[in-house]
Design a protein around this motif. Structure first.
Motif, PDB file in Angstrom:
ATOM      1  N   THR A 237      41.097  42.902  49.811  1.00 16.62           N
ATOM      2  CA  THR A 237      41.035  41.572  49.212  1.00 16.62           C
ATOM      3  C   THR A 237      40.349  40.672  50.227  1.00 16.62           C
ATOM      4  N   LEU A 238      39.919  39.511  49.772  1.00 16.77           N
ATOM      5  CA  LEU A 238      39.351  38.544  50.710  1.00 16.77           C
ATOM      6  C   LEU A 238      40.454  38.051  51.636  1.00 16.77           C
ATOM      7  N   ALA A 239      40.126  37.842  52.886  1.00 19.93           N
ATOM      8  CA  ALA A 239      41.106  37.400  53.872  1.00 19.93           C
ATOM      9  C   ALA A 239      41.385  35.903  53.753  1.00 19.93           C
ATOM     10  N   ARG A 240      40.473  35.169  53.166  1.00 16.98           N
ATOM     11  CA  ARG A 240      40.670  33.729  52.985  1.00 16.98           C
ATOM     12  C   ARG A 240      39.926  33.277  51.735  1.00 16.98           C
ATOM     13  N   ASP A 241      40.113  32.048  51.409  1.00 15.92           N
ATOM     14  CA  ASP A 241      39.489  31.450  50.236  1.00 15.92           C
ATOM     15  C   ASP A 241      37.966  31.639  50.317  1.00 15.92           C
ATOM     16  N   PRO A 242      37.324  32.039  49.208  1.00 15.37           N
ATOM     17  CA  PRO A 242      35.873  32.263  49.242  1.00 15.37           C
ATOM     18  C   PRO A 242      35.056  31.007  49.566  1.00 15.37           C
TER      19      PRO A 242
ATOM     20  N   HIS B 290      32.488  40.349  44.309  1.00 14.32           N
ATOM     21  CA  HIS B 290      33.383  41.002  43.353  1.00 14.32           C
ATOM     22  C   HIS B 290      34.843  40.677  43.667  1.00 14.32           C
ATOM     23  N   LEU B 291      35.204  40.750  44.929  1.00 19.34           N
ATOM     24  CA  LEU B 291      36.584  40.451  45.326  1.00 19.34           C
ATOM     25  C   LEU B 291      36.934  38.992  45.039  1.00 19.34           C
TER      26      LEU B 291
ATOM     27  N   ALA C 225      42.404  37.648  41.184  1.00 16.47           N
ATOM     28  CA  ALA C 225      43.680  37.675  40.458  1.00 16.47           C
ATOM     29  C   ALA C 225      44.120  39.098  40.093  1.00 16.47           C
ATOM     30  N   GLU C 226      43.193  40.043  40.174  1.00 15.65           N
ATOM     31  CA  GLU C 226      43.498  41.426  39.801  1.00 15.65           C
ATOM     32  C   GLU C 226      44.061  42.244  40.960  1.00 15.65           C
ATOM     33  N   GLY C 227      44.151  41.659  42.136  1.00 11.01           N
ATOM     34  CA  GLY C 227      44.691  42.375  43.285  1.00 11.01           C
ATOM     35  C   GLY C 227      43.608  43.008  44.124  1.00 11.01           C
TER      36      GLY C 227
END
Length: 156
Positions: free
Chosen positions: A66-71, A16-17, A22-24
Motif C-alpha cells: 500500500t502507499l506509505a502516505r497520502d498520495p 494503481h495503489l 480502499a481495496e487494501g
C-alpha cells in the motif's frame, strides 16, 4: 532525466495503489498480472519503493503493498528516483558530473532542472486525478505495458 521502463512500472504501481487504496494491499503478482508486467521486475521495483519509504509492505495471506502516505505527499520525482535507483558506483556519477560541467551543457542542465522541479511538484494524487478525469487517460486509451516496452526499445 530519462523515463525508463522501471520508472514507468513504478509510477503505474503507485498510481494503481492510490486509485485502489480502499481495496487494501496488492501483491506484486496481482499488479503484474493486472497490467501484464514481468513479475520479477515489478517485485524488485516495489521493494525499492518500500525501501524508499513510499510504499508499505504487508506480510501474510492478504499481504502486499500500500502507499506509505497520502498520495498528495508522494511526488512523481520520488517514485521515479526510487524505481530507477542507479546501479553504478559513485565514481561513475562523479565522472558524469565532470563531463556535464562544460559550458556546452549549461542549456541541457537548465532544462533538466526545470523538468526535475516540475516532477517534484507533480504528485501521485495529481496523476490519479488526471487518469480518472473524463479529459484524462482512460483505462482503454492508456498505453499497455507491451507498448511501453516497444517505445522504450525504439528510443534506445
Amino acid at each position: 532525466m530519462l523515463l525508463t521502463r522501471r520508472a514507468c512500472y513504478g509510477l503505474l504501481a503507485a498510481q494503481h495503489l492510490a486509485e485502489h487504496a480502499a481495496e487494501g494491499s496488492f501483491s506484486a503478482n496481482d499488479l503484474a498480472e493486472f497490467y501484464g508486467l514481468p513479475h520479477e521486475a515489478l517485485a524488485k521495483i516495489l521493494q525499492r519503493l518500500a525501501a524508499a519509504g513510499l510504499l508499505m509492505s504487508h506480510h501474510g495471506i492478504k499481504g502486499g503493498y500500500t502507499l506509505a502516505r497520502d498520495p498528495r505527499y508522494i511526488s512523481v520525482f520520488d517514485v521515479i528516483k526510487a524505481s530507477d535507483r542507479p546501479r553504478r558506483s559513485s565514481l561513475h556519477s562523479e565522472r558524469q558530473q565532470r563531463l556535464g560541467a562544460g559550458n556546452g551543457y549549461h542549456p541541457l542542465r537548465m532544462v533538466s532542472q526545470v523538468v526535475e522541479d516540475m516532477l517534484h511538484e507533480l504528485t501521485i494524487k495529481d496523476v490519479e486525478e488526471k487518469a480518472t478525469s473524463p479529459a484524462g487517460l482512460s483505462r482503454d486509451s492508456s498505453v499497455r505495458a507491451s507498448q511501453l516496452d516497444d517505445q522504450t526499445t525504439r528510443s534506445h
